[in-house]
Each structure stands twice: as C-alpha cells, then as structure tokens.
Write an enzyme that holds these catalytic residues in place. Structure first.
Site, mmCIF file in Angstrom:
data_model
loop_
_atom_site.group_PDB
_atom_site.id
_atom_site.type_symbol
_atom_site.label_atom_id
_atom_site.label_comp_id
_atom_site.label_asym_id
_atom_site.label_seq_id
_atom_site.Cartn_x
_atom_site.Cartn_y
_atom_site.Cartn_z
ATOM 1 N N HIS A 1 22.628 72.983 67.164
ATOM 2 C CA HIS A 1 23.650 73.244 65.790
ATOM 3 C C HIS A 1 22.665 73.472 64.711
ATOM 4 O O HIS A 1 22.994 74.082 63.594
ATOM 5 C CB HIS A 1 24.836 73.889 66.355
ATOM 6 C CG HIS A 1 24.458 74.146 67.665
ATOM 7 N ND1 HIS A 1 26.053 75.608 67.619
ATOM 8 C CD2 HIS A 1 24.966 74.374 68.760
ATOM 9 C CE1 HIS A 1 25.970 75.450 68.903
ATOM 10 N NE2 HIS A 1 25.937 74.995 69.841
ATOM 11 N N LYS B 1 35.423 80.910 56.100
ATOM 12 C CA LYS B 1 34.417 79.949 56.481
ATOM 13 C C LYS B 1 34.625 78.406 56.259
ATOM 14 O O LYS B 1 35.217 78.401 55.478
ATOM 15 C CB LYS B 1 33.097 80.459 56.907
ATOM 16 C CG LYS B 1 32.741 80.283 55.672
ATOM 17 C CD LYS B 1 31.467 81.010 55.827
ATOM 18 C CE LYS B 1 31.237 82.541 55.765
ATOM 19 N NZ LYS B 1 30.058 83.033 56.908
ATOM 20 N N ARG B 2 34.310 77.311 57.324
ATOM 21 C CA ARG B 2 34.530 75.919 56.563
ATOM 22 C C ARG B 2 33.631 75.696 54.886
ATOM 23 O O ARG B 2 32.652 76.763 54.811
ATOM 24 C CB ARG B 2 33.071 75.515 57.052
ATOM 25 C CG ARG B 2 33.868 74.646 58.893
ATOM 26 C CD ARG B 2 35.755 74.598 58.462
ATOM 27 N NE ARG B 2 35.680 73.061 58.158
ATOM 28 C CZ ARG B 2 35.353 72.101 58.752
ATOM 29 N NH1 ARG B 2 34.347 71.643 59.278
ATOM 30 N NH2 ARG B 2 35.399 71.345 57.530
ATOM 31 N N LYS C 1 27.230 77.104 52.502
ATOM 32 C CA LYS C 1 28.092 78.299 52.838
ATOM 33 C C LYS C 1 28.160 79.214 51.103
ATOM 34 O O LYS C 1 28.638 80.016 51.233
ATOM 35 C CB LYS C 1 28.746 78.345 53.349
ATOM 36 C CG LYS C 1 28.834 77.735 54.848
ATOM 37 C CD LYS C 1 29.917 77.999 56.110
ATOM 38 C CE LYS C 1 30.084 76.796 57.028
ATOM 39 N NZ LYS C 1 29.179 78.072 58.406
ATOM 40 N N THR D 1 28.788 83.519 63.120
ATOM 41 C CA THR D 1 29.206 83.748 64.185
ATOM 42 C C THR D 1 30.462 84.924 63.229
ATOM 43 O O THR D 1 30.526 85.982 64.159
ATOM 44 C CB THR D 1 29.540 83.395 65.210
ATOM 45 O OG1 THR D 1 30.782 82.532 64.806
ATOM 46 C CG2 THR D 1 28.812 82.767 66.165
ATOM 47 N N LYS E 1 31.534 89.085 63.830
ATOM 48 C CA LYS E 1 33.048 89.890 64.075
ATOM 49 C C LYS E 1 33.423 90.685 62.919
ATOM 50 O O LYS E 1 33.919 91.265 63.373
ATOM 51 C CB LYS E 1 34.305 88.929 63.893
ATOM 52 C CG LYS E 1 33.627 87.220 65.352
ATOM 53 C CD LYS E 1 34.565 86.041 64.239
ATOM 54 C CE LYS E 1 34.235 84.925 64.815
ATOM 55 N NZ LYS E 1 35.147 83.307 64.592
HETATM 56 C C1 LIG Z 1 34.520 83.082 63.708
HETATM 57 C C2 LIG Z 1 34.879 81.446 63.465
HETATM 58 C C3 LIG Z 1 34.004 80.672 62.685
HETATM 59 C C4 LIG Z 1 32.864 80.275 62.361
HETATM 60 O O1 LIG Z 1 32.254 81.282 61.325
HETATM 61 P P1 LIG Z 1 31.409 81.388 60.271
HETATM 62 O O2 LIG Z 1 31.113 82.512 59.140
HETATM 63 O O3 LIG Z 1 30.362 81.923 61.326
HETATM 64 O O4 LIG Z 1 30.987 79.724 60.169
HETATM 65 C C5 LIG Z 1 34.871 79.639 61.829
HETATM 66 N N1 LIG Z 1 36.336 79.356 61.939
HETATM 67 C C6 LIG Z 1 36.829 79.960 62.993
HETATM 68 C C7 LIG Z 1 38.322 80.079 62.708
HETATM 69 C C8 LIG Z 1 36.015 80.895 63.274
HETATM 70 O O5 LIG Z 1 37.040 82.124 64.116
#
Ligand SMILES: *Cc1c(COP(=O)(O)O)cnc(C)c1O
Length: 824
Positions: free
Chosen positions: A374, A564-565, A570, A672, A676
């Site tokens: 990953h 996101k984190r 990022k 991911t 979404k």
């Molecule tokens: C989808 C998701 C992530 C991943 O987000 P990225 O933008 O791909 O880092 C992290 N936390 C939650 C709660 C998510 O639903």
C-alpha cells in the site's frame, strides 16, 4: 428463512398528510413491526410506551439482525456443502462505519423499517444517528478492507475478514482553539448489537520464551500467553445474496484474576495479566503511513495474525482433514505488511505442529498467501529491530532465518551481486539489524499486488527492484475500488433516484452500467435534476455544519473539498497556501467576477505528527481570519470539520462540487476518496498520482483538471538540485502568500507559529508545494471558468458519474478472485 411480507407493510393506512402517526390511526401493524415490538419487549426489556429512541434503535437492529442471521447461516451451510475455497482477508484495520443503513439497504428492507418505525412516530434517519461509527481504521487502507468485505459478499464469494476488535479504535478528534485534541473513541460504551462472541473459537497466543528441540521437532515454550477469542459481525452483500463474517479478536488473560495475590492485598498486581491482555486490543495506532515503532504494535500484529492463521488451519483440518490441500481450500490475503508475520506463523504450524518437511511447507505457504502493498514511503515500510523480534517471537525468528537462507541461495544462483543480495535479504544489515516485513511478505506469497497502475509500476522500480528481478511474475496490479452501495446508493439516495429514472435499474447490480448515462451527458433536463440533488445535499450539509459548528455557509457557492488523513504528501498545505493567495487576490481585485467558494477540510493527524497537527491549526487560523473578513464576504469561506470518519464522509461527499486530490505525484498509492467524489458527480482537481491517472483515462481529459509535476518529473527535480527559493522568488502570488503565513497574519497571538512550516518549503520543499503552486493556481482558475459555464459543468458532472463505475470494488474483487485467489 423467515420472510416478512412487504405487502403487509403497505397495508398500513396513511393519514391525510401522508405521514404515519402513532395510536391515533388504527392500523394493522406489519409482521415486521410486530417483530420489532416483540424484540423491544423481550430482548431490550422495554414497554413500547416507555421506550426511548435508543431502545428503538437497539430493537431495530435486533429485529433486522434476525433476518440477517438466517441468511448468514444459509450462506455458511452453502459454503460447507459446496466444499469451495474460502478467502481470508487479514487486515489490521476495518473502517466499517455504521452498519444499520447498509444492512437495511442490502437486505432490501429500508422501506419496511421506515414504515415500522413511522408507525411508532419515529424517523429512521434519526434512529440511524444513534449508531456509533465503528472507527477501527485510520483511513484509506481500513476503508478499502470494509469495501472489499461488502463486495466479497456481493459477489457471493465465501470470505472471512480477520482483524482486531479495538475497544477504543481510532481516536475521536476534537478541535480546541484550532488545535487537534485526541480523545478515546468509546464506540462500545452502549454495547454492540451487531456482534456475536464465539467463546468456542479461542486460541492461545504466545510471546517470548525459549525454543527446544524434542525428537527433532522444534518446540516453542512461550514465556507469556494470552487468549484470543473471536467476535463475529455479519457482512451483508447487495440484495442479501450472501452474508459473510468479519471475525475480530479480543484478548483475555489465561488467569484474569490471581485470587491469592488479591486476597493478600495486592489488588492491582492480581489483575495485571488482564490489564496486559487488554492493552493488546485497546487502541489502533493512529498512523497510516508511518510505522509505529512500539513493541505493543508488533504484539498486536502477531496476536491477531496468529489467532487468524490458527483459526484458518483449524477450520481446514476440521473440514478437509488433510493439511496438504490447504492451498486449494484457502486463500490468505495480507492487507499490507501488518499481518506479514502470517508467513512465519503458517510455516510454524506446518513444520512444528503438522510436521511437514520445510520444502513442502514452504510450497503450501506460498500457494496459500498473497500480499497487497500500500505504500512506497520508506518510513512506512515496516521493519522491526532484530533483538526485539527475536525476544518476542524466538521460533519465528528461526523460521525467518531458514527462509532467508533459501531465498539468498536462490538469488546467488540467479546471479545476484552483493548489493542485490543485501536488498533481497529479510534482514536489513545496514546499521542496527532489522527484520523487513515487506520482504517477508513478498517471498512468502505467490502474488504481490499494487493498488493502482502507477503505484504498481513504481513498486517494480523502487522498493522491490531486486525482488522483482528475481521473481518477475509475482508483482501484479489491482486498482482499488469503492462499494457503490455505500458510496452512491446509501449516501446519495437523491442522485440514485435520478439515475434510475434516467437509465433504469441495471446500474444497481453492475456499476459499469452507469455508462448508459453517457448518451444523456448533454441532456439539459438530466443536468438540471442532478444539479437539484447536489443543491439539496449541499443544503443538508450546510444545516449539519450550522448545527454542529454554528457556521453559516452559502449553498450556492462552489463546495471545494479536501477530506482525508492530514499528511504532508497529501498536501493540504498546498491547498491552504492557494486559499491564502485567493483571499489576497479577492481583496486586491474586488472588481473581478470571483466564483464564490467554500473550502471544506477534514481529517485526523497522527498524534505524534507535528507538522500535520500544525496544518490543522493553520486551516483553523485561516478560517477564523477569512470568515470574519467582510471584504471577502460571500466570496470565500473556510471550514475545518472536526472528527473525519465514514459517517462524515457520507454527508460531505454527496455535497461536493470539487474534489481535491493533490498529492505529490508518486506518493499516493491509489486513493479511494477520489473515486467516491467522482461517483457523486464532483469534478476532480488533481495531480497525475495514484488512481487519479486512471480516473482521468475513464472520465476523459475534458472532465478532470490535472496540474503539476508527474511522478517522473518529481524524481528528476529531487535528483537534480531543486532550489525551492528560486521558484518562490519567481512567483509574486506564492511569495506573498507564504510571507503572510510566515509573518503571523493568521496567527497574531503567536506570529512565529508557522515560521518552521514555511521555512521547510524554502529549505527543501520535499513535497513540491512551491514547484506545483503556479500550476495548481492556474488549474483553480480553470475550474472557476468551467463553473461559470453551467451547462459545461453539468455535462462534466454527468461524464464523471457515467464513467467511474469501473472503480467499483466489485470489479476490483472480481480481479483478485480470478487472478489471485482462483475462486471465480
Ligand atoms: C475513503 C476514505 C478515506 C480515504 O480517503 P483518501 O482521500 O483516499 O485518502 C479515508 N477515510 C475515510 C473515512 C474514508 O471514507
């Protein structure tokens, strides 16, 4: 299986207003309604007249659960009778979020539940809010595991997820005066109606001690032992086809209370073993791309991996009676390196317990195990100090040495030189000796996959160069996906309905069929209807933010979202710098036609990650300043929404217009979140990183805004003496924005607060914020221009929704099933 009739539910008479009202309307309750009331009485122990919403919440889940259990049992029987192969997904994290809406929707019982609750004057949406988020993950990796579990059940693949039942999980984030504060997440405080403890599935897990040889067989005598007990949660697939099991381990001491010690007055000492066991399942280390060095983390990894592997081998022997057929009946997928000690544990069981020859055991192990990588970040590749590993797992250390000698001899035979041998070795000999968990997983698996096309190629060129040369057929790609049930149907019912009206229902069973929307991309009426849904979702989010944060937002503004984190790669910081530059520009050129924007941020920072926490403070400092400046008034607002988790994502993503996916190219394995957002009709502004590359290929260049250096260019710049100061001095906007931040414009109470953060950009700019700024800023103005052309924006929205069905986790799991697990 008991099946409650939907017809009975429809028979509930309606009041003239169309709403169900309790008591005043004599109605014949549906079978399901009667069931809920029975459950409320007999399992929750409440009279329906006295029951509080929380009691109804419990009763609703218990009643639904009864239906799920029937499907669960029949799925398990079906697997047993068919004698098919089972998939085992081992993951340190499962970020599953709430389950009620998901289970109702997949069981096709949402309407029935709504009606049953309405008959008692209750609203399902309100009842859903009583469910705590199961935050058993940091971010993307844990959420991927959750999406995969749902897709496995949907594709009717017999599967078990294995992980840890963290009592407190990921921390809850509060923002105090702009700073992140971490609090324990108490998701189990009111019990968990979804889970079943399986006391009969209990295993002893050892640590430390000595290894003897008795009759030529190694015998490990651990110094300490704890018990791992299974706690099962059902995972319902779409249309209730199959219900699989998420099996999470909890820990207890063999001797939870030493009564002698207690009676002798040593009250705490008497409980110490239980406290030690508890600590194994207490919290999830809050780090998703940064190996936690703590011994406890290694203990956690071994604890859940050993319990899982023992459970898998026990089940196999119980059903098949022959250990040699394990690879035909079990596929073990390692989600990152956290469970890679499974390779050594499986070898231990095969060699020491089942007494196979090492060669035979090694063959079985490799054919059973596969591994997903990953991350390429060197600091995130797990390694353990050799003395620690050897002290905690002495027998596993011997096995790792035995594997290593085999592998290194193979490498030598294949013509590897010393440098290549050193890179392939399971032991890192540079400096303090360490055990390399990624190399262990690589050599012990028949498949090693990356999670997006670019990431997989970079894996071959960077972290696994030499292993790849030795085993060229092992690395393969499986681009990540997300489940369209949770991330479209459940979180965005309005959009789902519009799509259904436009192209029918096929997309509900096959997300690729969303492509039928392409024929309607220029249809003004469809564009209008989708825009209406987006607006309604934005109004709902505005209401949520008003209620929880007291901030008033304009739903007509563009919602520009980065959730996101918080991590330097990022680049939330790049977004914030551009926000400051935009703020400055709006004030300098008030006469221009600025597109009103709301900049939305959310995300947690690892508690030990100083710069990430500072970025949260900066977002809040900028928000306070900008939101209170009347000169930018309706044109710019900034908001940092606390405690990012799955439920918050489900509220924000359907309301987003613009999706920020702006990582330094080459550093985001897949992402991911990007998928979404596109599925919910947001346009992406992003770099050519991770799955963004493939999203661009699917939606088309005109429907995504790409900027910045490519992964190759980033590598070149880093190698070729990049001088960020020169870049900064060459950009007026950037140098002004940076100097505003560095000089304390947003932190008058502590003008030096951001000197270090900005200093880092001047000094080395490892994440290329300065190098990408001009390109990013120009891309944002391109976004503005597109927004101003309403029909163009709407068409792009439709093109995004229509062409990201490929990013369904059903497609991803289908590929794993065919190529790696051989179960389809
Ligand atoms: C989808 C998701 C992530 C991943 O987000 P990225 O933008 O791909 O880092 C992290 N936390 C939650 C709660 C998510 O639903």
């Amino acid at each position: 299986m008991l099946k409650f009739s939907a017809v009975a539910a429809h028979a509930v008479p309606k009041t003239p207003g169309g709403l169900h009202r309790r008591a005043s309307v004599p109605s014949s309750p549906s079978e399901f309604d009667k069931h809920i009331v029975r459950v409320l009485r007999h399992r929750v122990g409440k009279d329906e007249r006295a029951a509080k919403p929380h009691d109804w919440y419990n009763a609703s889940i218990y009643a639904l659960r009864d239906q799920i259990i029937d499907a669960w049992i029949s799925s398990t029987r079906r697997t047993y009778e068919s004698g098919g192969k089972r998939v085992y997904y081992l993951s340190m994290e499962f970020l599953i979020g709430r389950l009620l809406r998901d289970a109702l929707s997949n069981m096709g019982m949402t309407r029935e539940m709504e009606k049953a609750l309405a008959a008692h004057g209750l609203d399902l949406a309100e009842i859903e809010e009583y469910e705590p988020d199961a935050a058993l993950g940091n971010g993307g990796l844990g959420r991927l595991a959750a999406c995969f579990m749902e897709s496995l059940a949907t594709l009717d693949i017999p599967a078990y997820g294995y992980g840890i039942r963290y009592v407190n999980g990921m921390f809850r984030q509060r923002i105090d005066d702009g700073w992140q504060v971490e609090l324990p997440e108490t998701w189990l405080a009111h019990g968990n109606p979804w889970e079943f403890e399986r006391l009969e599935s209990t295993y002893r897990i050892g640590f430390g001690g000595e290894v003897d040889v008795e009759n030529e067989v190694a015998v490990w005598h651990p110094a300490e032992q704890v018990e791992a007990t299974a706690v099962d949660t059902p995972v319902v697939g779409w249309r209730g086809k199959r219900v699989n099991t998420l099996r999470l381990w909890t820990a207890s001491a063999l001797d939870p209370l030493k009564l002698d010690a207690f009676n002798a007055g040593d009250h705490f000492g008497a409980l110490s073993e239980q406290v030690r066991a508890d600590s194994l399942v207490r919290v999830l280390y809050p780090a998703d791309s940064n190996a936690a060095g703590q011994e406890l983390r290694l203990r956690q990894e071994y604890f859940f991996t050993a319990a899982s592997v023992q459970d898998i081998v026990r089940r196999h022997m119980q059903y098949e009676g022959d250990i040699h057929t394990l690879p035909e009946k079990a596929a073990i997928q390692l989600n990152d390196t956290h469970p890679s000690v499974a390779v050594a544990e499986l070898m231990r069981l095969l060699v020491d317990i089942h007494q196979l020859e090492f060669e035979d055991a090694w063959d079985i192990c490799k054919r059973t195990v596969s591994y997903t990588n990953h991350t390429l970040l060197p600091e995130a590749l797990e390694t353990w100090p050799l003395p620690l590993f050897e002290r905690l797992l002495p027998r596993h250390m011997q096995i790792i040495y035995a594997i290593n000698s085999r592998i290194l001899r193979e490498a030598r035979k294949a013509g590897c030189d010393d440098a290549q041998i050193a890179a392939i070795s399971l032991i890192d000999e540079t400096g303090e000796r360490r055990v390399r968990m990624a190399n262990l997983a690589f050599v012990g698996a028949h498949s090693v996959n990356g999670v997006a096309a670019l990431h997989t190629e970079l894996m071959k060129e960077t972290v696994f160069t030499d292993l790849h040369r030795l085993y060229p057929a092992r690395i393969n790609n499986k681009t990540n996906g997300v489940t369209p049930r949770r991330w479209l149907q459940q979180c965005n019912p309005g959009l789902t309905k519009v799509i259904r009206d436009a192209i029918g229902e096929d997309f509900l069973d096959d997300a690729a069929r969303l492509s039928d929307l392409n024929a309607l991309a220029a249809d003004a009426e469809l564009g209008e209807r989708i825009a209406e849904v987006k607006h309604a979702n934005k109004v709902a989010l505005v209401g949520h933010i008003k209620a929880t944060m007291g901030l008033r937002l304009n739903p007509y503004a563009m919602f520009d979202v980065q959730i996101k984190r918080i991590h330097e790669y990022k680049r939330q910081l790049l977004n914030l710098i551009e926000t400051v530059a935009l703020y400055d520009q709006i004030r300098s050129h008030p006469e221009r036609d600025w597109v009103p924007r709301v900049k939305i941020f959310a995300g947690k920072a690892a508690s030990s990650y100083h710069n990430a926490k500072l970025v949260i403070k900066l977002a809040n400092d900028i928000a306070r300043r900008v939101n209170n400046d009347p000169t930018v008034g309706g044109l710019l607002k900034v908001v940092f929404v606390p405690n990012y988790n799955v439920s918050l994502a489900e509220k924000i993503i359907p309301a987003a217009d613009l999706s920020e996916q702006i990582s330094t190219a080459g550093m985001e394995a897949s992402g991911t979140g990007n998928m979404k957002f596109a599925l919910n009709g947001a346009l992406t502004i992003g770099t050519l990183d991770g799955a963004n590359v493939e999203i661009k290929e699917h939606v088309g260049d005109e429907n995504i805004v790409i900027f910045g250096l490519t992964a190759e260019e980033v590598a070149q710049r880093r190698a070729g003496g990049y001088v960020p100061r020169e870049v900064i001095e060459g950009s007026r906007e950037l140098s002004q924005a940076l100097s505003m931040i560095a000089s304390g414009v947003f932190s008058p109470d502590d003008p030096n607060r951001y000197a270090g953060l900005v200093g880092g950009i001047f000094d080395h700019d490892w994440f290329m914020c300065a190098a990408d700024f001009e390109s990013y800023s120009a891309a944002q103005r391109q976004v503005d221009a597109k927004w101003a052309n309403k029909s163009l924006w709407r068409e792009s929205t439709i093109r995004n929704i229509a062409n990201v069905g490929w990013f369904s986790s059903d497609r991803t799991i289908g590929e794993y099933a065919k190529d790696i697990w051989k179960v389809l």
